[in-house]
Design a protein around this motif. Sequence first.
Motif, PDB file in Angstrom:
ATOM      1  N   ILE A  41      32.592  34.719  48.016  1.00 31.31           N
ATOM      2  CA  ILE A  41      32.630  36.120  47.578  1.00 31.31           C
ATOM      3  C   ILE A  41      33.423  36.972  48.562  1.00 31.31           C
ATOM      4  O   ILE A  41      33.235  36.885  49.768  1.00 31.31           O
ATOM      5  CB  ILE A  41      31.196  36.639  47.416  1.00 31.31           C
ATOM      6  N   ILE A  43      27.622  43.883  44.268  1.00 30.63           N
ATOM      7  CA  ILE A  43      28.150  43.158  43.122  1.00 30.63           C
ATOM      8  C   ILE A  43      28.084  44.051  41.903  1.00 30.63           C
ATOM      9  O   ILE A  43      27.025  44.512  41.510  1.00 30.63           O
ATOM     10  CB  ILE A  43      27.350  41.864  42.914  1.00 30.63           C
ATOM     11  N   PHE A  84      29.614  36.416  33.655  1.00 31.95           N
ATOM     12  CA  PHE A  84      29.039  35.384  34.509  1.00 31.95           C
ATOM     13  C   PHE A  84      30.005  34.239  34.775  1.00 31.95           C
ATOM     14  O   PHE A  84      29.892  33.558  35.788  1.00 31.95           O
ATOM     15  CB  PHE A  84      27.699  34.904  33.934  1.00 31.95           C
ATOM     16  N   VAL A 123      26.579  29.349  37.707  1.00 38.22           N
ATOM     17  CA  VAL A 123      26.338  30.398  38.702  1.00 38.22           C
ATOM     18  C   VAL A 123      25.095  30.066  39.531  1.00 38.22           C
ATOM     19  O   VAL A 123      25.114  30.136  40.761  1.00 38.22           O
ATOM     20  CB  VAL A 123      26.174  31.764  38.006  1.00 38.22           C
ATOM     21  N   ILE A 124      24.005  29.654  38.855  1.00 35.96           N
ATOM     22  CA  ILE A 124      22.769  29.351  39.590  1.00 35.96           C
ATOM     23  C   ILE A 124      22.995  28.201  40.559  1.00 35.96           C
ATOM     24  O   ILE A 124      22.668  28.273  41.745  1.00 35.96           O
ATOM     25  CB  ILE A 124      21.634  28.995  38.614  1.00 35.96           C
ATOM     26  N   PHE A 159      27.783  44.928  38.442  1.00 34.59           N
ATOM     27  CA  PHE A 159      27.378  44.393  37.140  1.00 34.59           C
ATOM     28  C   PHE A 159      28.108  45.076  35.994  1.00 34.59           C
ATOM     29  O   PHE A 159      28.099  44.591  34.874  1.00 34.59           O
ATOM     30  CB  PHE A 159      25.866  44.569  36.948  1.00 34.59           C
ATOM     31  N   LEU A 183      25.147  29.184  43.522  1.00 38.69           N
ATOM     32  CA  LEU A 183      24.462  30.036  44.492  1.00 38.69           C
ATOM     33  C   LEU A 183      23.462  29.239  45.301  1.00 38.69           C
ATOM     34  O   LEU A 183      23.260  29.488  46.479  1.00 38.69           O
ATOM     35  CB  LEU A 183      23.760  31.180  43.769  1.00 38.69           C
ATOM     36  N   PHE A 199      31.664  35.717  37.673  1.00 38.01           N
ATOM     37  CA  PHE A 199      30.785  35.543  38.834  1.00 38.01           C
ATOM     38  C   PHE A 199      30.917  34.128  39.387  1.00 38.01           C
ATOM     39  O   PHE A 199      31.042  33.927  40.592  1.00 38.01           O
ATOM     40  CB  PHE A 199      29.323  35.787  38.451  1.00 38.01           C
ATOM     41  N   PHE A 255      26.112  30.434  33.094  1.00 39.51           N
ATOM     42  CA  PHE A 255      24.941  30.874  33.837  1.00 39.51           C
ATOM     43  C   PHE A 255      24.409  29.751  34.722  1.00 39.51           C
ATOM     44  O   PHE A 255      24.053  29.962  35.877  1.00 39.51           O
ATOM     45  CB  PHE A 255      23.849  31.341  32.879  1.00 39.51           C
TER      46      PHE A 255
END
Lengths: 371, 279
Positions: free
Chosen positions: B223, B23, B212, B260-261, B25, B264, B215, B257
Motif C-alpha cells: 500500500i 483508505i 475490492f 483481499v482477505i 472507501f 491482508l 484494493f 474479496f
Amino acid sequence: MAYFLLDLLALGCINAIMVVGLNLQYGYAGVLNFTYYTFVALGAYVAAVTTMGAPPTNFGVEHYALQWALPWPVGLLLAGTAAAVAGLLMLLLTIRRLRSDYLAIVTVSVGFIVWNFITNYIPLFDGSNGIFGIPYILNGAGVDEPTYTAEILAIAAMILAGCLWVSWRIFRSPFGRVLRAVREDEIVAESFGKDTRAAKIWVFVIGSFMAGVAGGLLAFYLTAWSPAAFLPEESFILFAALVIGGSGNYWGALVGAFVIIELLSEISRYLPSFGHASVIGAGRAILIGVVLILILQFRPEGMLPERRLRWYRARALPTGPAQGAPPAGTGALTAAPLDPSMGAGGMPATGEYRSAGARDRLRAIFRRDLG
Amino acid sequence: MTAAVVALAAAGLTLLVSVTNFINFAYGDFMTFGAYAAFAANAAGLNFFLAVVVGGIATAALGVLANLAVFRPLVRRRARVLTLLIAAIGLSFIVQNVIVVVWGTGAQRYSVDLGRASRFGPFVLTPGDAALIVTAFLLLVLLHLMLQYTTFGRSLRATSNNSDLAQACGIDTSRVITSTWIIGGFLSAVAGVGLALETNTLRPTVGFNELFVVFGAIILGGIGRVYGAMVGALIVGVLTEVSGMYLDPAYKGSFAFAVVILLLLLRPQGLFAALGKSD
C-alpha cells in the motif's frame, strides 16, 4: 395508531439491542466492524432453523438445514452463540496481524462473501428466497398481530435492559478501562501490561452475541428472513445511529437507535416522491451520509458524549507535565512512543496510529491505576 | 483489459492512500461518477475522448470538494483513522445515491463503436480495448515521469513518505494533498469509463463492485507504492479473468474479496516490500 406506536417501539428495542452491541465493539474497543449486520442475519437464520422444525407446507417448498424444533428461548441463545462464535473466529484469524483500518476492509470482505454464499447455497438457508413462515413464538398462530407485537416488545425490552446492564458493568469495570485504553492507544495500553488482544476479542464476542440475539428476535417478529434483509448498508445505518447518538455511551447508543433509525425509516414517507421508485431509498441513504458527515465534523462525540467516571474528576490530578510534577508512574506513559507522525509513507500494516489528544485521554483512563 | 483498468484505478488510489494515510472507501464511487459524467458529456454531443476528459475533470473536482468539505477538517482535528473511514463510507453513500437519483438504477450505454473483435491467441480484443490499454499505458507513463522528474512529483513523494518532515522542508503539503486528489480523481474517472466499456453497461454500483479488486491490487503491490500497485493490478487483473473460467459464476463475485482477505492476512506488506522505499 396505538398499533403503529407499538410496532415502532418493538422494532426500536430490537434495533437498540443491535446498536448497544455495536457500541461494545466500536465505542468501547474501537474495532470497526463494517459487517455487524451479517452477525444479526446469522442470528436470525439460526433462530429460525432451530425452532421451526420441518418446513411449513402452506408456502411452497422451502429448503434449510437443521430443522430443529427447540423452544424459542433456546433458539435465541443459539442465535447469539452462533453469532458470537462467528465473531470469535473472524477476530482470532485477523486481530493478531492487522491494523484496525485493514481489519475494517476484511470485515467488509467477509460480509460480502457470507452474503454471496448464503444467497447462492440453497440447502443452508434456502438461498435468495430466504426463510419464511416462521411461526409466532409463545402462543402459536392463533394470536392477532397487535398482541404479538406487544409480546415481542416485552421480550425485546427485557433483553435490551439486560444488554444495557452488561454495558454498564463493563464500562465501569477495570476491563472497561483497559478497553478504552486500547481504543485510544493500543501500544501504550500494552506497555502497561494489559492483554489488549484478549480484551478486544472478549468485547467483540459479547457484541456479536447481542447482534445474534437481536437478529433472532427480528426473525421471530418479522416471521421471515432473506438475503435482501441484510444488505451491506444496514450495518452502516447502525453505525450512523451509534455515532450520532454518541459512541462509547450506551445511553447514546439507545437514543441513536430510537431517534435515528426510526426517524430515517419514517422520514422517507414524507420525502417528495418523484421520478422512479428507487429515489426514496437513495434519498434516505444520501440523508444518512450527510447527517453522519456533519456529525463527525461538528459534534464528533455525538448527542450524548462518553461519560468520564466520577472519580476522575474527584482526583484533580494535573493533566500534563506542564502543570507541575507528573504523578508517580506516568514515566511509563511519556516513555512510550507517542510520535503522531508515525505510519506515514509506506504505512506498516500492524501497529496503530495515535493522535495528539490520545495521551491526555489515556492519562484520564489510567489515572486510578497510576495513583 | 481488466488489468489496464485496475492499474489506472490502483495507481490513483494508492497515491491517495500514501499521501492522505487512510483508505478511501469512496474511491469506487468516484470511478462510477467519472464514468457517468463522461456518459453525460458524450450524450450531450461531445466527442467520446473529450467526454472522457470532461469526466476526468469533473471527478477531479469532486475529489477536491470531498477533501475540502469532508476530510481536511477531520485531519486538521487529528481525528482517528477510523473516523476518516466512516466519513469515507458516508461519502460513498452520498455519491452513489446521488447518481441513482440523477440517472436511475438502470443500465446505460455509451454511444461509441468499439469496432470488431479480433483474436490474439487466447485474448479477444476490440480496437476500443486496444485504445483503452494504450491510453492507460500512456497515463501511467505520464504519471511515472511526473513522479520521478518534476518538482511536484518529488514533493508528492516526500509528503507521502513523511508529511511532517516534508512540511518542515518547506513543502506546501496541503497543496500536494489537493493535487493528489485531482490526480486520483482523474485516474479514477478514466478507470470508471474503462470499467463501463468493458461490460458495455454502466450502473450506479459498477465502481463499488470493482473497488475490492482495486484494493487487492494495491495491497499486493504494497500500500502506498505506485509501481507496486501497477504490477499488483496486472496480477490481480489476469487472476480475475482466469478465475472467471474456472469458478462457479454464482461465487465469482466473492473472488476479489477472498483475495483481499488472504493477502491482508498472509502478506500485508505486499509482494515487493523489500524492493520498495524504506518505511
